[in-house]
Design a protein around this motif. Structure first.
Motif, PDB file in Angstrom:
ATOM      1  N   TYR A 169       3.056 -37.744  29.821  1.00  0.00           N
ATOM      2  CA  TYR A 169       3.421 -39.159  29.898  1.00  0.00           C
ATOM      3  C   TYR A 169       4.255 -39.464  31.148  1.00  0.00           C
ATOM      4  O   TYR A 169       4.222 -40.572  31.662  1.00  0.00           O
ATOM      5  CB  TYR A 169       4.249 -39.559  28.671  1.00  0.00           C
TER       6      TYR A 169
ATOM      7  N   GLN B 287       1.525 -38.868  36.512  1.00  0.00           N
ATOM      8  CA  GLN B 287       0.072 -38.666  36.509  1.00  0.00           C
ATOM      9  C   GLN B 287      -0.313 -37.211  36.731  1.00  0.00           C
ATOM     10  O   GLN B 287      -1.248 -36.691  36.111  1.00  0.00           O
ATOM     11  CB  GLN B 287      -0.575 -39.542  37.587  1.00  0.00           C
TER      12      GLN B 287
ATOM     13  N   ARG C  77      -0.680 -34.616  33.770  1.00  0.00           N
ATOM     14  CA  ARG C  77      -1.837 -34.523  32.865  1.00  0.00           C
ATOM     15  C   ARG C  77      -2.759 -33.376  33.244  1.00  0.00           C
ATOM     16  O   ARG C  77      -2.999 -32.481  32.428  1.00  0.00           O
ATOM     17  CB  ARG C  77      -2.577 -35.857  32.835  1.00  0.00           C
TER      18      ARG C  77
ATOM     19  N   LEU D  52       0.207 -37.346  21.802  1.00  0.00           N
ATOM     20  CA  LEU D  52      -0.612 -37.978  22.849  1.00  0.00           C
ATOM     21  C   LEU D  52      -1.522 -39.077  22.315  1.00  0.00           C
ATOM     22  O   LEU D  52      -2.253 -39.702  23.098  1.00  0.00           O
ATOM     23  CB  LEU D  52      -1.479 -36.912  23.543  1.00  0.00           C
TER      24      LEU D  52
ATOM     25  N   MET E 293      -1.729 -42.410  24.179  1.00  0.00           N
ATOM     26  CA  MET E 293      -2.438 -42.280  25.446  1.00  0.00           C
ATOM     27  C   MET E 293      -3.947 -42.138  25.221  1.00  0.00           C
ATOM     28  O   MET E 293      -4.757 -42.720  25.949  1.00  0.00           O
ATOM     29  CB  MET E 293      -1.924 -41.075  26.235  1.00  0.00           C
TER      30      MET E 293
ATOM     31  N   SER F  63      -5.382 -45.439  24.350  1.00  0.00           N
ATOM     32  CA  SER F  63      -5.351 -46.303  25.534  1.00  0.00           C
ATOM     33  C   SER F  63      -6.505 -45.974  26.477  1.00  0.00           C
ATOM     34  O   SER F  63      -7.155 -46.877  27.013  1.00  0.00           O
ATOM     35  CB  SER F  63      -4.017 -46.136  26.255  1.00  0.00           C
TER      36      SER F  63
ATOM     37  N   MET G  21      -7.105 -44.239  33.719  1.00  0.00           N
ATOM     38  CA  MET G  21      -6.829 -42.839  33.999  1.00  0.00           C
ATOM     39  C   MET G  21      -7.419 -42.393  35.339  1.00  0.00           C
ATOM     40  O   MET G  21      -7.032 -41.362  35.877  1.00  0.00           O
ATOM     41  CB  MET G  21      -7.400 -41.969  32.872  1.00  0.00           C
TER      42      MET G  21
END
Length: 267
Positions: A110, A113, A116, A152, A155, A158, A166
């Motif tokens: 989170y 970027q 991830r 997660l 996310m 989303s 993303m």
């Protein structure tokens, strides 16, 4: 970082020290957990303490801890604490550590970027290194996976609803933009991968961006080089028998992977 700043700005106003405070806070937490992570490899507490101190003054960590840009320090804290708890979960069959590890890895994803893809890559390294132990401790590892997915889930939903969120940033900086073909793209990636292990990047010049380097050395200090060489020599001798060492070497080998996919060089 934004969500952390909101209550602080509300209480103290929009001041420079307020904007810098969360970065410094997560920087200190990362250093503390680096000490505990070092303890998984070295039993001497003084060596671990020295390791945590050197980590805290690294030419790329310290400048980033002084800024309010991005979520670098929360991400670093999440990765280090995630490793620490995950090793605990596998070694001690600890359900509590498995749950905490899932939360920490999600926190890293989170925060920034880059957290991830790199969290995913490091976790793959962990599975490859600790495979036999994880088969025996499959219940604890399953609990870790469940904790990670649960944390997660916002996310995940989303991204399902808006997948472009993303990939938008990545599509503008990807290494194969304006590439003549697959071969050129592969050569670009390989050349970048090698550069991230070069003495120039590591010990001499480092990143040209002032935000990412103190510009008095590379990304590491020269005095660290003999310790790194000795460490690699020891690690290669123990590689086959020690999953902790395998995890360390695998993670070191893959550390530039995300950066290799971008147009920047030695970033």
């Amino acid at each position: 970082m934004v969500y952390t700043l909101v209550p602080l700005v509300n209480m103290f106003g929009l001041e420079k020290w307020v904007v810098r405070l969360p970065g410094a806070f997560f920087f200190l937490l990362a250093a503390v957990f680096f000490y505990y992570l070092s303890g998984k490899y070295v039993r001497n507490k003084w060596i671990c303490l020295c390791g945590a101190f050197v980590f805290s003054i690294l030419p790329w960590v310290f400048p980033l801890s002084r800024t309010g840009i991005g979520g670098y320090m929360p991400m670093l804290f999440g990765i280090i604490s995630g490793c620490c708890f995950l090793i605990d979960a596998a070694a001690k069959n600890s359900k509590k550590s498995a749950l905490l590890s899932g939360a920490c890895w999600a926190f890293a994803m989170y925060s920034h970027q880059i957290g991830r893809p790199m969290s995913a890559v490091i976790l793959i390294c962990f599975v490859l290194a600790f495979n036999l132990m994880l088969i025996r401790r499959w219940k604890v590892f399953t609990l870790f996976i469940a904790s990670l997915i649960a944390c997660l889930s916002p996310m995940i939903f989303s991204v399902i609803n808006n997948p472009v969120s993303m990939t938008t940033r990545f599509s503008t900086i990807v290494v194969w933009n304006n590439s003549a073909g697959i071969l050129e793209t592969i050569l670009r990636m390989l050349s970048r991968y090698v550069e991230y292990f070069s003495p120039s990047f590591l010990f001499i010049s480092g990143d040209s961006d002032l935000r990412h380097n103190i510009h008095a050395s590379g990304e590491l200090f020269v005095f660290m080089s003999p310790f790194i060489i000795a460490g690699f020599y020891y690690a290669l001798k123990k590689f086959r028998r020690d999953p902790y060492i395998r995890f360390l070497l695998f993670s070191t080998a893959v550390y530039p992977l995300a950066a290799c996919l971008t147009v920047d060089r030695m970033h």
